[in-house]
Motif scaffolding. Structure first.
Motif, mmCIF file in Angstrom:
data_model
loop_
_atom_site.group_PDB
_atom_site.id
_atom_site.type_symbol
_atom_site.label_atom_id
_atom_site.label_comp_id
_atom_site.label_asym_id
_atom_site.label_seq_id
_atom_site.Cartn_x
_atom_site.Cartn_y
_atom_site.Cartn_z
ATOM 1 N N ALA A 105 78.135 15.207 -42.908
ATOM 2 C CA ALA A 105 78.053 14.335 -44.087
ATOM 3 C C ALA A 105 76.665 13.697 -44.180
ATOM 4 C CB ALA A 105 79.133 13.263 -44.034
ATOM 5 N N GLN A 106 76.183 13.171 -43.076
ATOM 6 C CA GLN A 106 74.849 12.553 -43.062
ATOM 7 C C GLN A 106 73.762 13.566 -43.382
ATOM 8 O OE1 GLN A 106 73.976 10.001 -39.622
ATOM 9 N NE2 GLN A 106 76.175 10.032 -39.212
ATOM 10 N N LEU A 107 73.863 14.753 -42.787
ATOM 11 C CA LEU A 107 72.873 15.794 -43.017
ATOM 12 C C LEU A 107 72.801 16.161 -44.499
ATOM 13 C CD1 LEU A 107 70.854 17.969 -42.042
ATOM 14 C CD2 LEU A 107 72.845 19.443 -41.615
ATOM 15 N N MET A 108 73.942 16.293 -45.132
ATOM 16 C CA MET A 108 73.957 16.704 -46.536
ATOM 17 C C MET A 108 73.263 15.682 -47.429
ATOM 18 S SD MET A 108 75.179 19.658 -46.271
ATOM 19 C CE MET A 108 74.974 20.031 -47.995
ATOM 20 N N GLN A 109 73.234 14.439 -47.031
ATOM 21 C CA GLN A 109 72.629 13.379 -47.834
ATOM 22 C C GLN A 109 71.117 13.271 -47.641
ATOM 23 O OE1 GLN A 109 74.667 9.699 -46.966
ATOM 24 N NE2 GLN A 109 76.660 10.667 -47.145
ATOM 25 N N LYS A 110 70.555 14.001 -46.714
ATOM 26 C CA LYS A 110 69.164 13.799 -46.318
ATOM 27 C C LYS A 110 68.122 14.571 -47.133
ATOM 28 C CE LYS A 110 69.649 11.961 -41.750
ATOM 29 N NZ LYS A 110 68.950 10.710 -42.007
ATOM 30 N N MET A 111 68.552 15.371 -48.106
ATOM 31 C CA MET A 111 67.566 16.105 -48.892
ATOM 32 C C MET A 111 68.030 16.183 -50.344
ATOM 33 S SD MET A 111 65.836 19.836 -48.173
ATOM 34 C CE MET A 111 65.127 19.295 -46.620
ATOM 35 N N THR A 112 67.158 15.752 -51.238
ATOM 36 C CA THR A 112 67.458 15.819 -52.660
ATOM 37 C C THR A 112 67.160 17.212 -53.199
ATOM 38 O OG1 THR A 112 65.232 15.202 -53.353
ATOM 39 C CG2 THR A 112 66.798 13.383 -52.956
ATOM 40 N N VAL A 113 67.679 17.486 -54.380
ATOM 41 C CA VAL A 113 67.380 18.752 -55.052
ATOM 42 C C VAL A 113 65.881 18.893 -55.247
ATOM 43 C CG1 VAL A 113 67.582 19.969 -57.259
ATOM 44 C CG2 VAL A 113 69.611 19.025 -56.191
ATOM 45 N N GLU A 114 65.238 17.835 -55.683
ATOM 46 C CA GLU A 114 63.801 17.886 -55.933
ATOM 47 C C GLU A 114 63.016 18.192 -54.656
ATOM 48 O OE1 GLU A 114 65.956 15.720 -58.964
ATOM 49 O OE2 GLU A 114 65.822 15.293 -56.815
ATOM 50 N N GLU A 115 63.409 17.561 -53.562
ATOM 51 C CA GLU A 115 62.727 17.822 -52.288
ATOM 52 C C GLU A 115 62.953 19.268 -51.843
ATOM 53 O OE1 GLU A 115 62.324 16.087 -47.734
ATOM 54 O OE2 GLU A 115 63.997 15.403 -48.967
ATOM 55 N N TRP A 116 64.184 19.763 -51.990
ATOM 56 C CA TRP A 116 64.478 21.136 -51.584
ATOM 57 C C TRP A 116 63.666 22.133 -52.422
ATOM 58 C CZ3 TRP A 116 64.817 24.580 -48.398
ATOM 59 C CH2 TRP A 116 65.351 25.851 -48.643
ATOM 60 N N ILE A 117 63.589 21.923 -53.719
ATOM 61 C CA ILE A 117 62.805 22.817 -54.569
ATOM 62 C C ILE A 117 61.331 22.787 -54.155
ATOM 63 C CG2 ILE A 117 61.949 23.176 -56.923
ATOM 64 C CD1 ILE A 117 64.763 22.266 -57.894
ATOM 65 N N ALA A 118 60.793 21.605 -53.878
ATOM 66 C CA ALA A 118 59.387 21.482 -53.470
ATOM 67 C C ALA A 118 59.131 22.223 -52.152
ATOM 68 C CB ALA A 118 58.995 20.012 -53.347
ATOM 69 N N ILE A 119 60.019 22.066 -51.181
ATOM 70 C CA ILE A 119 59.875 22.766 -49.901
ATOM 71 C C ILE A 119 59.974 24.274 -50.112
ATOM 72 C CG2 ILE A 119 61.018 23.218 -47.680
ATOM 73 C CD1 ILE A 119 61.718 20.196 -47.626
ATOM 74 N N TYR A 120 60.954 24.676 -50.884
ATOM 75 C CA TYR A 120 61.148 26.104 -51.176
ATOM 76 C C TYR A 120 59.904 26.702 -51.819
ATOM 77 C CZ TYR A 120 62.940 30.211 -53.626
ATOM 78 O OH TYR A 120 63.103 31.479 -54.121
ATOM 79 N N GLU A 121 59.407 26.041 -52.864
ATOM 80 C CA GLU A 121 58.229 26.559 -53.552
ATOM 81 C C GLU A 121 56.979 26.542 -52.678
ATOM 82 O OE1 GLU A 121 58.081 24.418 -57.279
ATOM 83 O OE2 GLU A 121 59.399 25.888 -58.228
ATOM 84 N N SER A 122 56.822 25.539 -51.842
ATOM 85 C CA SER A 122 55.633 25.496 -50.975
ATOM 86 C C SER A 122 55.683 26.623 -49.948
ATOM 87 C CB SER A 122 55.501 24.145 -50.281
ATOM 88 O OG SER A 122 56.498 23.982 -49.287
ATOM 89 N N ASN A 123 56.857 27.009 -49.510
ATOM 90 C CA ASN A 123 56.981 28.123 -48.570
ATOM 91 C C ASN A 123 56.821 29.474 -49.248
ATOM 92 O OD1 ASN A 123 57.392 26.953 -45.919
ATOM 93 N ND2 ASN A 123 59.240 26.076 -46.791
ATOM 94 N N LEU A 124 57.153 29.549 -50.522
ATOM 95 C CA LEU A 124 56.960 30.798 -51.259
ATOM 96 C C LEU A 124 55.484 31.133 -51.406
ATOM 97 C CD1 LEU A 124 59.354 30.909 -54.359
ATOM 98 C CD2 LEU A 124 59.252 32.486 -52.437
ATOM 99 N N LYS A 125 54.658 30.112 -51.539
ATOM 100 C CA LYS A 125 53.233 30.310 -51.794
ATOM 101 C C LYS A 125 52.454 30.682 -50.531
ATOM 102 C CE LYS A 125 53.464 27.213 -55.695
ATOM 103 N NZ LYS A 125 53.217 25.879 -56.201
ATOM 104 N N LYS A 126 53.079 30.537 -49.357
ATOM 105 C CA LYS A 126 52.365 30.830 -48.108
ATOM 106 C C LYS A 126 52.186 32.312 -47.892
ATOM 107 C CE LYS A 126 53.517 26.629 -45.698
ATOM 108 N NZ LYS A 126 54.178 25.986 -44.629
#
Length: 151
Positions: free
Chosen positions: A130-151
């Motif tokens: 439950a705690q883990l699921m609350q630790k990342m927003t959609v916006e943060e996940w998209i930003a991390i995803y996109e930053s890893n795509l560009k590498k």
């Protein structure tokens, strides 16, 4: 192992009887603690928690017709598996999860890159999930995803 069903409801109803209660409880804990924007859906033939196309129209780069995956659960041959892309892609979150796990379970952590395997259904650390699921927003996940795509 492909899930048995083509909707979230069918997958939840078709889990083996000995895992049904724990699997459904895990799903409910995840859904209750999903930040705004994520939703439960079929993802790669299984039960996933995704960023829908309405928020992220590009979808998953490997298969754009699929929504962007974030987490998932599956009933495998020997375990219930929980997948969380945040612990795979954000080292601080991984470190937090690994350090917190022993506070919630006496079992040794059985973990791959983004997969946590629970062989004993009565020892799933629901409060930690439950705690883990609350630790990342959609916006943060998209930003991390996109930053890893560009590498």
């Amino acid at each position: 192992m492909k899930a048995d069903g083509t909707t979230v409801e069918e997958i939840l109803a078709n889990v083996p009887q000995e895992r049904l209660e724990a699997f459904n409880k895990l799903h409910n804990v995840i859904v209750k603690n999903l930040p705004k924007g994520f939703e439960a859906a079929i993802s790669y033939g299984g039960l996933g928690y995704v960023v829908p196309h309405t928020i992220y129209p590009a979808g998953y780069h490997c298969k754009p017709v699929e929504p962007l995956p974030f987490a998932g659960i599956a009933s495998q041959k020997n375990s219930i598996n929980f997948y969380h892309m945040g612990i795979y892609s954000k080292p601080e979150l991984y470190d937090w999860f690994v350090s917190e796990y022993p506070k919630y379970s006496s079992r040794k952590l059985d973990m791959g890159k983004s997969c946590v395997r629970f062989k004993k259904t009565d020892e799933i650390p629901f409060d930690l999930i439950a705690q883990l699921m609350q630790k990342m927003t959609v916006e943060e996940w998209i930003a991390i995803y996109e930053s890893n795509l560009k590498k």
